[in-house]
Design a protein around this motif. Structure first.
Motif, PDB file in Angstrom:
ATOM      1  N   ALA A  95       0.661  -1.102  -0.196  1.00  0.00           N
ATOM      2  CA  ALA A  95      -0.038  -0.003   0.119  1.00  0.00           C
ATOM      3  C   ALA A  95       0.891   1.241  -0.087  1.00  0.00           C
ATOM      4  CB  ALA A  95      -1.036  -0.112   1.031  1.00  0.00           C
ATOM      5  N   SER A  96       2.142   1.313   0.655  1.00  0.00           N
ATOM      6  CA  SER A  96       3.032   2.420   0.922  1.00  0.00           C
ATOM      7  C   SER A  96       3.438   2.559  -0.775  1.00  0.00           C
ATOM      8  CB  SER A  96       4.039   1.960   1.643  1.00  0.00           C
ATOM      9  OG  SER A  96       3.464   1.995   2.982  1.00  0.00           O
ATOM     10  N   VAL A  97       3.995   1.642  -1.274  1.00  0.00           N
ATOM     11  CA  VAL A  97       4.404   1.766  -2.676  1.00  0.00           C
ATOM     12  C   VAL A  97       3.281   2.473  -3.573  1.00  0.00           C
ATOM     13  CG1 VAL A  97       5.345   0.523  -4.908  1.00  0.00           C
ATOM     14  CG2 VAL A  97       6.036  -0.054  -2.594  1.00  0.00           C
ATOM     15  N   ALA A  98       1.936   2.089  -3.496  1.00  0.00           N
ATOM     16  CA  ALA A  98       0.983   2.667  -4.319  1.00  0.00           C
ATOM     17  C   ALA A  98       0.679   3.973  -3.999  1.00  0.00           C
ATOM     18  CB  ALA A  98      -0.263   1.707  -4.148  1.00  0.00           C
ATOM     19  N   HIS A  99       0.959   4.309  -2.492  1.00  0.00           N
ATOM     20  CA  HIS A  99       0.678   5.734  -2.134  1.00  0.00           C
ATOM     21  C   HIS A  99       1.631   6.414  -2.632  1.00  0.00           C
ATOM     22  CE1 HIS A  99      -0.329   8.996   0.331  1.00  0.00           C
ATOM     23  NE2 HIS A  99       1.038   9.008   0.867  1.00  0.00           N
ATOM     24  N   GLY A 100       2.902   5.936  -2.602  1.00  0.00           N
ATOM     25  CA  GLY A 100       3.968   6.982  -3.128  1.00  0.00           C
ATOM     26  C   GLY A 100       3.862   7.213  -4.689  1.00  0.00           C
ATOM     27  N   LEU A 101       3.661   6.479  -5.320  1.00  0.00           N
ATOM     28  CA  LEU A 101       3.379   6.446  -6.733  1.00  0.00           C
ATOM     29  C   LEU A 101       2.529   7.467  -6.967  1.00  0.00           C
ATOM     30  CD1 LEU A 101       4.826   5.377  -9.457  1.00  0.00           C
ATOM     31  CD2 LEU A 101       3.150   3.622  -9.408  1.00  0.00           C
ATOM     32  N   GLU A 102       1.331   7.230  -6.223  1.00  0.00           N
ATOM     33  CA  GLU A 102       0.051   8.226  -6.650  1.00  0.00           C
ATOM     34  C   GLU A 102       0.409   9.728  -6.231  1.00  0.00           C
ATOM     35  OE1 GLU A 102      -3.740   9.616  -7.035  1.00  0.00           O
ATOM     36  OE2 GLU A 102      -2.841   7.627  -7.626  1.00  0.00           O
ATOM     37  N   VAL A 103       1.042   9.987  -5.234  1.00  0.00           N
ATOM     38  CA  VAL A 103       1.098  11.382  -4.842  1.00  0.00           C
ATOM     39  C   VAL A 103       2.391  12.012  -5.394  1.00  0.00           C
ATOM     40  CG1 VAL A 103      -0.016  11.287  -2.704  1.00  0.00           C
ATOM     41  CG2 VAL A 103       2.501  10.872  -2.741  1.00  0.00           C
ATOM     42  N   THR A 104       3.198  11.327  -6.161  1.00  0.00           N
ATOM     43  CA  THR A 104       4.552  11.894  -6.525  1.00  0.00           C
ATOM     44  C   THR A 104       4.471  11.547  -8.420  1.00  0.00           C
ATOM     45  OG1 THR A 104       5.669   9.786  -6.476  1.00  0.00           O
ATOM     46  CG2 THR A 104       5.871  11.355  -4.914  1.00  0.00           C
ATOM     47  N   ALA A 105       3.418  10.666  -8.945  1.00  0.00           N
ATOM     48  CA  ALA A 105       3.462  10.433 -10.348  1.00  0.00           C
ATOM     49  C   ALA A 105       3.271  11.603 -11.174  1.00  0.00           C
ATOM     50  CB  ALA A 105       2.480   9.488 -10.610  1.00  0.00           C
ATOM     51  N   ARG A 106       2.428  12.513 -10.928  1.00  0.00           N
ATOM     52  CA  ARG A 106       1.887  13.836 -11.693  1.00  0.00           C
ATOM     53  C   ARG A 106       3.142  14.607 -11.632  1.00  0.00           C
ATOM     54  NH1 ARG A 106      -2.261  14.934  -9.604  1.00  0.00           N
ATOM     55  NH2 ARG A 106      -4.035  14.122 -11.266  1.00  0.00           N
ATOM     56  N   VAL A 107       3.597  14.871 -10.596  1.00  0.00           N
ATOM     57  CA  VAL A 107       4.812  16.155 -10.366  1.00  0.00           C
ATOM     58  C   VAL A 107       5.960  15.427 -10.968  1.00  0.00           C
ATOM     59  CG1 VAL A 107       5.271  15.443  -8.059  1.00  0.00           C
ATOM     60  CG2 VAL A 107       5.794  17.521  -8.938  1.00  0.00           C
ATOM     61  N   ILE A 108       6.446  14.250 -10.775  1.00  0.00           N
ATOM     62  CA  ILE A 108       7.524  13.668 -11.216  1.00  0.00           C
ATOM     63  C   ILE A 108       7.274  13.392 -12.734  1.00  0.00           C
ATOM     64  CG2 ILE A 108       8.858  11.308 -11.499  1.00  0.00           C
ATOM     65  CD1 ILE A 108       8.738  10.944  -8.645  1.00  0.00           C
ATOM     66  N   THR A 109       6.241  13.029 -13.262  1.00  0.00           N
ATOM     67  CA  THR A 109       6.157  12.888 -14.740  1.00  0.00           C
ATOM     68  C   THR A 109       6.185  14.593 -15.541  1.00  0.00           C
ATOM     69  OG1 THR A 109       4.796  11.212 -14.528  1.00  0.00           O
ATOM     70  CG2 THR A 109       4.392  12.253 -16.693  1.00  0.00           C
ATOM     71  N   CYS A 110       5.761  15.453 -14.953  1.00  0.00           N
ATOM     72  CA  CYS A 110       5.768  16.712 -15.529  1.00  0.00           C
ATOM     73  C   CYS A 110       7.216  17.168 -15.289  1.00  0.00           C
ATOM     74  CB  CYS A 110       4.800  17.816 -14.551  1.00  0.00           C
ATOM     75  SG  CYS A 110       2.907  17.309 -14.945  1.00  0.00           S
ATOM     76  N   ALA A 111       7.627  17.001 -14.163  1.00  0.00           N
ATOM     77  CA  ALA A 111       9.031  17.376 -13.929  1.00  0.00           C
ATOM     78  C   ALA A 111      10.073  16.923 -15.170  1.00  0.00           C
ATOM     79  CB  ALA A 111       9.603  17.222 -12.408  1.00  0.00           C
ATOM     80  N   ALA A 112       9.746  15.315 -15.296  1.00  0.00           N
ATOM     81  CA  ALA A 112      10.696  14.709 -16.307  1.00  0.00           C
ATOM     82  C   ALA A 112      10.426  15.203 -17.723  1.00  0.00           C
ATOM     83  CB  ALA A 112      10.478  13.352 -16.199  1.00  0.00           C
ATOM     84  N   LEU A 113       9.316  15.600 -17.995  1.00  0.00           N
ATOM     85  CA  LEU A 113       9.016  15.948 -19.238  1.00  0.00           C
ATOM     86  C   LEU A 113       9.432  17.412 -19.475  1.00  0.00           C
ATOM     87  CD1 LEU A 113       5.255  15.042 -19.876  1.00  0.00           C
ATOM     88  CD2 LEU A 113       7.260  14.068 -21.067  1.00  0.00           C
ATOM     89  N   ILE A 114       9.514  18.275 -18.563  1.00  0.00           N
ATOM     90  CA  ILE A 114      10.415  19.733 -18.562  1.00  0.00           C
ATOM     91  C   ILE A 114      11.750  19.397 -18.770  1.00  0.00           C
ATOM     92  CG2 ILE A 114      10.612  21.821 -17.224  1.00  0.00           C
ATOM     93  CD1 ILE A 114       7.945  21.389 -16.026  1.00  0.00           C
ATOM     94  N   MET A 115      12.268  18.466 -17.914  1.00  0.00           N
ATOM     95  CA  MET A 115      13.809  18.082 -17.851  1.00  0.00           C
ATOM     96  C   MET A 115      14.157  17.655 -19.482  1.00  0.00           C
ATOM     97  SD  MET A 115      16.242  16.498 -15.190  1.00  0.00           S
ATOM     98  CE  MET A 115      16.002  17.507 -13.791  1.00  0.00           C
ATOM     99  N   VAL A 116      13.417  16.787 -19.930  1.00  0.00           N
ATOM    100  CA  VAL A 116      13.572  16.246 -21.376  1.00  0.00           C
ATOM    101  C   VAL A 116      13.555  17.176 -22.235  1.00  0.00           C
ATOM    102  CG1 VAL A 116      12.621  14.546 -22.938  1.00  0.00           C
ATOM    103  CG2 VAL A 116      12.979  13.951 -20.486  1.00  0.00           C
ATOM    104  N   SER A 117      12.637  18.226 -22.200  1.00  0.00           N
ATOM    105  CA  SER A 117      12.572  19.114 -23.129  1.00  0.00           C
ATOM    106  C   SER A 117      13.654  20.336 -23.170  1.00  0.00           C
ATOM    107  CB  SER A 117      11.172  19.908 -22.857  1.00  0.00           C
ATOM    108  OG  SER A 117      11.003  20.911 -21.788  1.00  0.00           O
ATOM    109  N   VAL A 118      14.014  20.590 -21.900  1.00  0.00           N
ATOM    110  CA  VAL A 118      15.217  21.477 -21.761  1.00  0.00           C
ATOM    111  C   VAL A 118      16.570  20.799 -22.309  1.00  0.00           C
ATOM    112  CG1 VAL A 118      16.729  22.435 -20.070  1.00  0.00           C
ATOM    113  CG2 VAL A 118      14.238  22.452 -19.691  1.00  0.00           C
TER     114      VAL A 118
END
Length: 758
Positions: free
Chosen positions: A660-683
């Motif tokens: 459950a902790s893995v699912a929770h960690g992925l849930e609350v960070t997935a959006r921000v990590i995905t957006c952050a990664a897309l930004i860094m990739v574009s940079v």
């Protein structure tokens, strides 16, 4: 195995004391102060930026690729030449002449005039003319067989790139009579590098920022909140570059240093600010006062930013293990903007958040979102789409693990054929004068003429009576050497204690056959030729130094990998107190970096898409690129590792439920990590537009690495491995638990109780 209760007792108390309690933490006080005194902090920050810019403008240094490799035989040979023959000292460059309608001898007077003018330029040690009769020494080998192509050789006291572009005015004036007579004049070598169009990252930065705005608007909906990470990252990078310029006044940094620093600074700067803004906005949405929300964000996510920034800096500092100053200072240049990015995130971001208050989501393109969708639980275990995805992975962890490993394995296949070397002028755009000079020399004299090998034999300790025999034996040994198009007879130069000969390879300087010729001369031909005497042979010159540099890098790359991985392992171990978690992070990052190496090899060395990126033909992988990529990528990968695992660990300490902790960690960070990664990739990807091929390599390699890390690693491998590890992920031997320091990555050990608005 230790239970989660045992682990919790090893951590600082996290009881929620009042805001007046003694456990508020430095970071929280810093965040609240910046938010409460927002105008003062912003004014002071901008004033400091202005002071840095002014100092850099007045006292800042320049960037140059003038570096040396003490201890290598090419360096020792250059030192011996400079000591005994001044005309062979310093740095050599060529001015290539071509007249398609008549032999260059028809422009004898203009050549003589140009040579004389060049001799009077500052910093010039010697000038050699391709034609006889001038005031300079003639180099008959510098005139092609048809007489239409030739080159003037100039030796400077230092690399011309250190003199600034204004130095070209004198060179242009010296060769003006030749151009007026219809002779094509091109600059080769370091003089050509000085004449290259000044690189600008404005286009790359604009593209990176444009993509970042789109990603943030789509991901979070808030217009103002999307601008905060971009503004703070830009200000931080400007401050970092100004600081780097001041440091460059005292130390020599490579010309690619400011570009590399900009690339890394923008990437981490946007990411760090985004993590803080997202945490802050979620708390404001939950009803917490903006000032206290900013303090809490800095105390929690800001702590993770600090740990992540230190990890990146440690990885970059690991480059000094190579004991190559050039490489170490590239890492130091990037580390400067990482430091300013961390400072900007911890000081400027909360100040802007405090200034904006609840107006941060006033303008939006969709309903503003932070960490959770509306309706998701604010505490406990979230139940959003990423949570459901994590549960899907947990049902078949072996399948997801195998799929991710197979994809990474396929991408890594080209790595096994990697060829390290130096990217020559022949790969530059045809609009560059050094590329045109390269082509003219290759056409008139053969491809190997662009990378001559200078053979120097120090006969200082050889008696005069034996020197004639030494010269004859040397000339005989240099006859019919495999791979050599020509080798000139050895001649005494300078004070007569040095014999010099020039070897021209049948292939270009970047071809592996040229390296074979270099090693044949260095290890076999020359030692045999001087055997039985006290003479000391060297193979030196620019091409020899580049080969020595590549071999030195190759011999120390494994050491860099071991040191960086070990340091990162220790940091993760200290933060999360789990040997298996730290080992997992190190192994997965190694695999993802291998895959990114494979993509770089396929594109540049194999030519799969290289021409589309402005690369002429196939090129070797620049010697220091893998080492730089490894340190940077390993550090950046640990960013996402820390942010994801910190939330997983936080949930584990609260619930003791591993899955459950893995699912929770992925849930609350997935959006921000995905957006952050897309930004860094574009940079990073935007720097593919740069004219410098090394920058293109780094841009592609870093973009691919972040993309792989944020998708295959974070979405497939991490949840699968964490599921398989289960409770063992957080197991720590008791003896290790007693000696490890307590590092609270998410601030669970500080008071997080903040008053809500009435």
């Amino acid at each position: 195995m230790r239970s989660h209760e045992d682990i919790r007792t090893a951590l600082p108390e996290s009881s929620g004391q009042g805001s007046a309690g003694g456990n508020r933490g430095i970071l929280r006080r810093l965040g609240e102060f910046s938010a409460r005194r927002s105008v003062l902090v912003i004014v002071l920050f901008l004033a400091g930026l202005g002071v840095l810019q002014g100092l850099n403008h007045s006292f800042g240094g320049t960037y140059s690729d003038d570096f040396s490799l003490p201890g290598t035989q090419s360096y020792d040979g250059a030192q011996v030449l400079a000591q005994h023959a001044a005309t062979f000292g310093g740095t050599g460059a060529q001015i290539v002449l071509y007249d398609g309608s008549a032999p260059l001898s028809s422009a004898q007077s203009q050549v003589d005039q140009a040579v004389t003018s060049l001799q009077h330029l500052p910093h010039v040690l010697s000038v050699q003319s391709p034609l006889p009769g001038s005031s300079a020494q003639q180099n008959a080998a510098a005139l092609s067989k048809d007489g239409k192509t030739g080159y003037i050789t100039i030796r400077f006291a230092a690399t011309p790139t250190t003199y600034g572009t204004s130095y070209l005015d004198g060179v242009d004036a010296a060769v003006a009579p030749l151009r007026a007579a219809g002779v094509e004049v091109e600059y080769g070598g370091p003089l050509g590098e000085l004449a290259r169009p000044k690189a600008t990252e404005l286009t790359s930065e604009a593209i990176g920022f444009g993509v970042a705005i789109i990603v943030l608007l789509i991901g979070f909906g808030s217009v103002i909140a999307s601008g905060v990470p971009l503004v703070t990252a830009l200000i931080s990078v400007i401050a970092g570059l100004a600081a780097l310029g001041l440091i460059a006044a005292a130390f020599t940094f490579a010309s690619v240093s400011p570009t590399l620093a900009t690339m890394i600074g923008l990437g981490v700067g946007i990411d760090y600010a985004l993590f803080l803004v997202t945490r802050h906005r979620q708390q404001v949405m939950d009803g917490i006062d903006p000032v206290h929300a900013a303090g809490r964000a800095v105390a929690t996510s800001g702590r993770a930013v600090l740990v992540s920034g230190c990890t990146v800096i440690v990885a970059l500092a690991g480059l000094y293990v190579s004991r190559i100053q050039f490489i170490g200072r590239l890492g130091a240049a990037a580390a400067v903007t990482v430091v300013t990015a961390v400072i900007g995130a911890l000081v400027l971001v909360p100040a802007l958040l405090g200034l904006l208050g609840r107006r941060i989501d006033k303008f939006s393109v969709r309903k503003p979102i932070a960490e959770r969708e509306e309706g998701e639980a604010a505490g406990g275990i979230a139940q959003g789409p990423w949570h459901r995805y994590a549960l899907r992975v947990q049902r078949r962890p072996w399948w997801f693990l195998a799929g991710g490993v197979i994809v990474l394995g396929i991408l890594a296949i080209p790595l096994f054929s990697i060829q390290l070397g130096h990217i020559g002028d022949g790969a530059d755009p045809a609009s560059f004068t050094d590329r045109r000079a390269y082509d003219l020399i290759a056409t008139g004299f053969g491809p190997g003429a662009n990378g001559p090998l200078t053979i120097a034999v120090d006969q200082t300790a050889v008696p005069q009576a034996d020197r004639s025999a030494l010269s004859g034996k040397l000339q005989q040994s240099l006859t019919n050497v495999p791979g050599a198009a020509s080798i000139s007879p050895p001649q005494p130069v300078g004070d007569g204690d040095i014999l010099v000969s020039t070897a021209i390879s049948k292939t270009s300087p970047q071809d592996p056959s040229t390296k074979v010729l270099f090693n044949t001369l260095k290890n076999n031909v020359l030692p045999t030729a001087v055997s039985g005497t006290s003479a000391v042979p060297y193979v030196t010159g620019t091409t020899a130094a580049q080969i020595d540099f590549g071999e030195l890098i190759s011999s120390r790359l494994l050491l860099i990998i071991v040191v960086v991985v070990a340091l990162a392992f220790i940091i993760i171990l200290c933060v999360f107190r789990g040997p298996l978690v730290a080992l997992k992070a190190a192994v997965l990052n190694l695999v993802s970096i291998a895959a990114s190496y494979g993509v770089v090899v396929a594109v540049f060395q194999w030519g799969w898409g290289g021409p589309a990126l402005g690369v002429s033909g196939t090129v070797p992988i620049e010697s220091y690129v893998p080492m730089m990529m490894f340190a940077i990528v390993f550090g950046l990968s640990m960013d996402y590792e820390v942010f994801l695992l910190s939330r997983v660990h936080e949930s584990w300490l609260e619930t003791g439920e591993s899955r459950a902790s893995v699912a929770h960690g992925l849930e609350v960070t997935a959006r921000v990590i995905t957006c952050a990664a897309l930004i860094m990739v574009s940079v990073f990807a935007a720097f593919l537009l740069d004219n410098n091929i090394v920058v293109k390599m780094l841009g592609l390699g870093l973009a691919v690495s972040v993309l792989i890390d944020a998708t295959i690693v974070r979405l497939l491998l991490v949840p699968a491995v964490m599921t398989l590890l289960g409770r063992w992920a957080w197991w720590t031997p008791r003896w290790l638990d007693r000696i490890l320091p307590h590092i609270d990555a998410e601030g669970t050990g500080v008071d997080l109780v903040a008053p809500k608005d009435e």
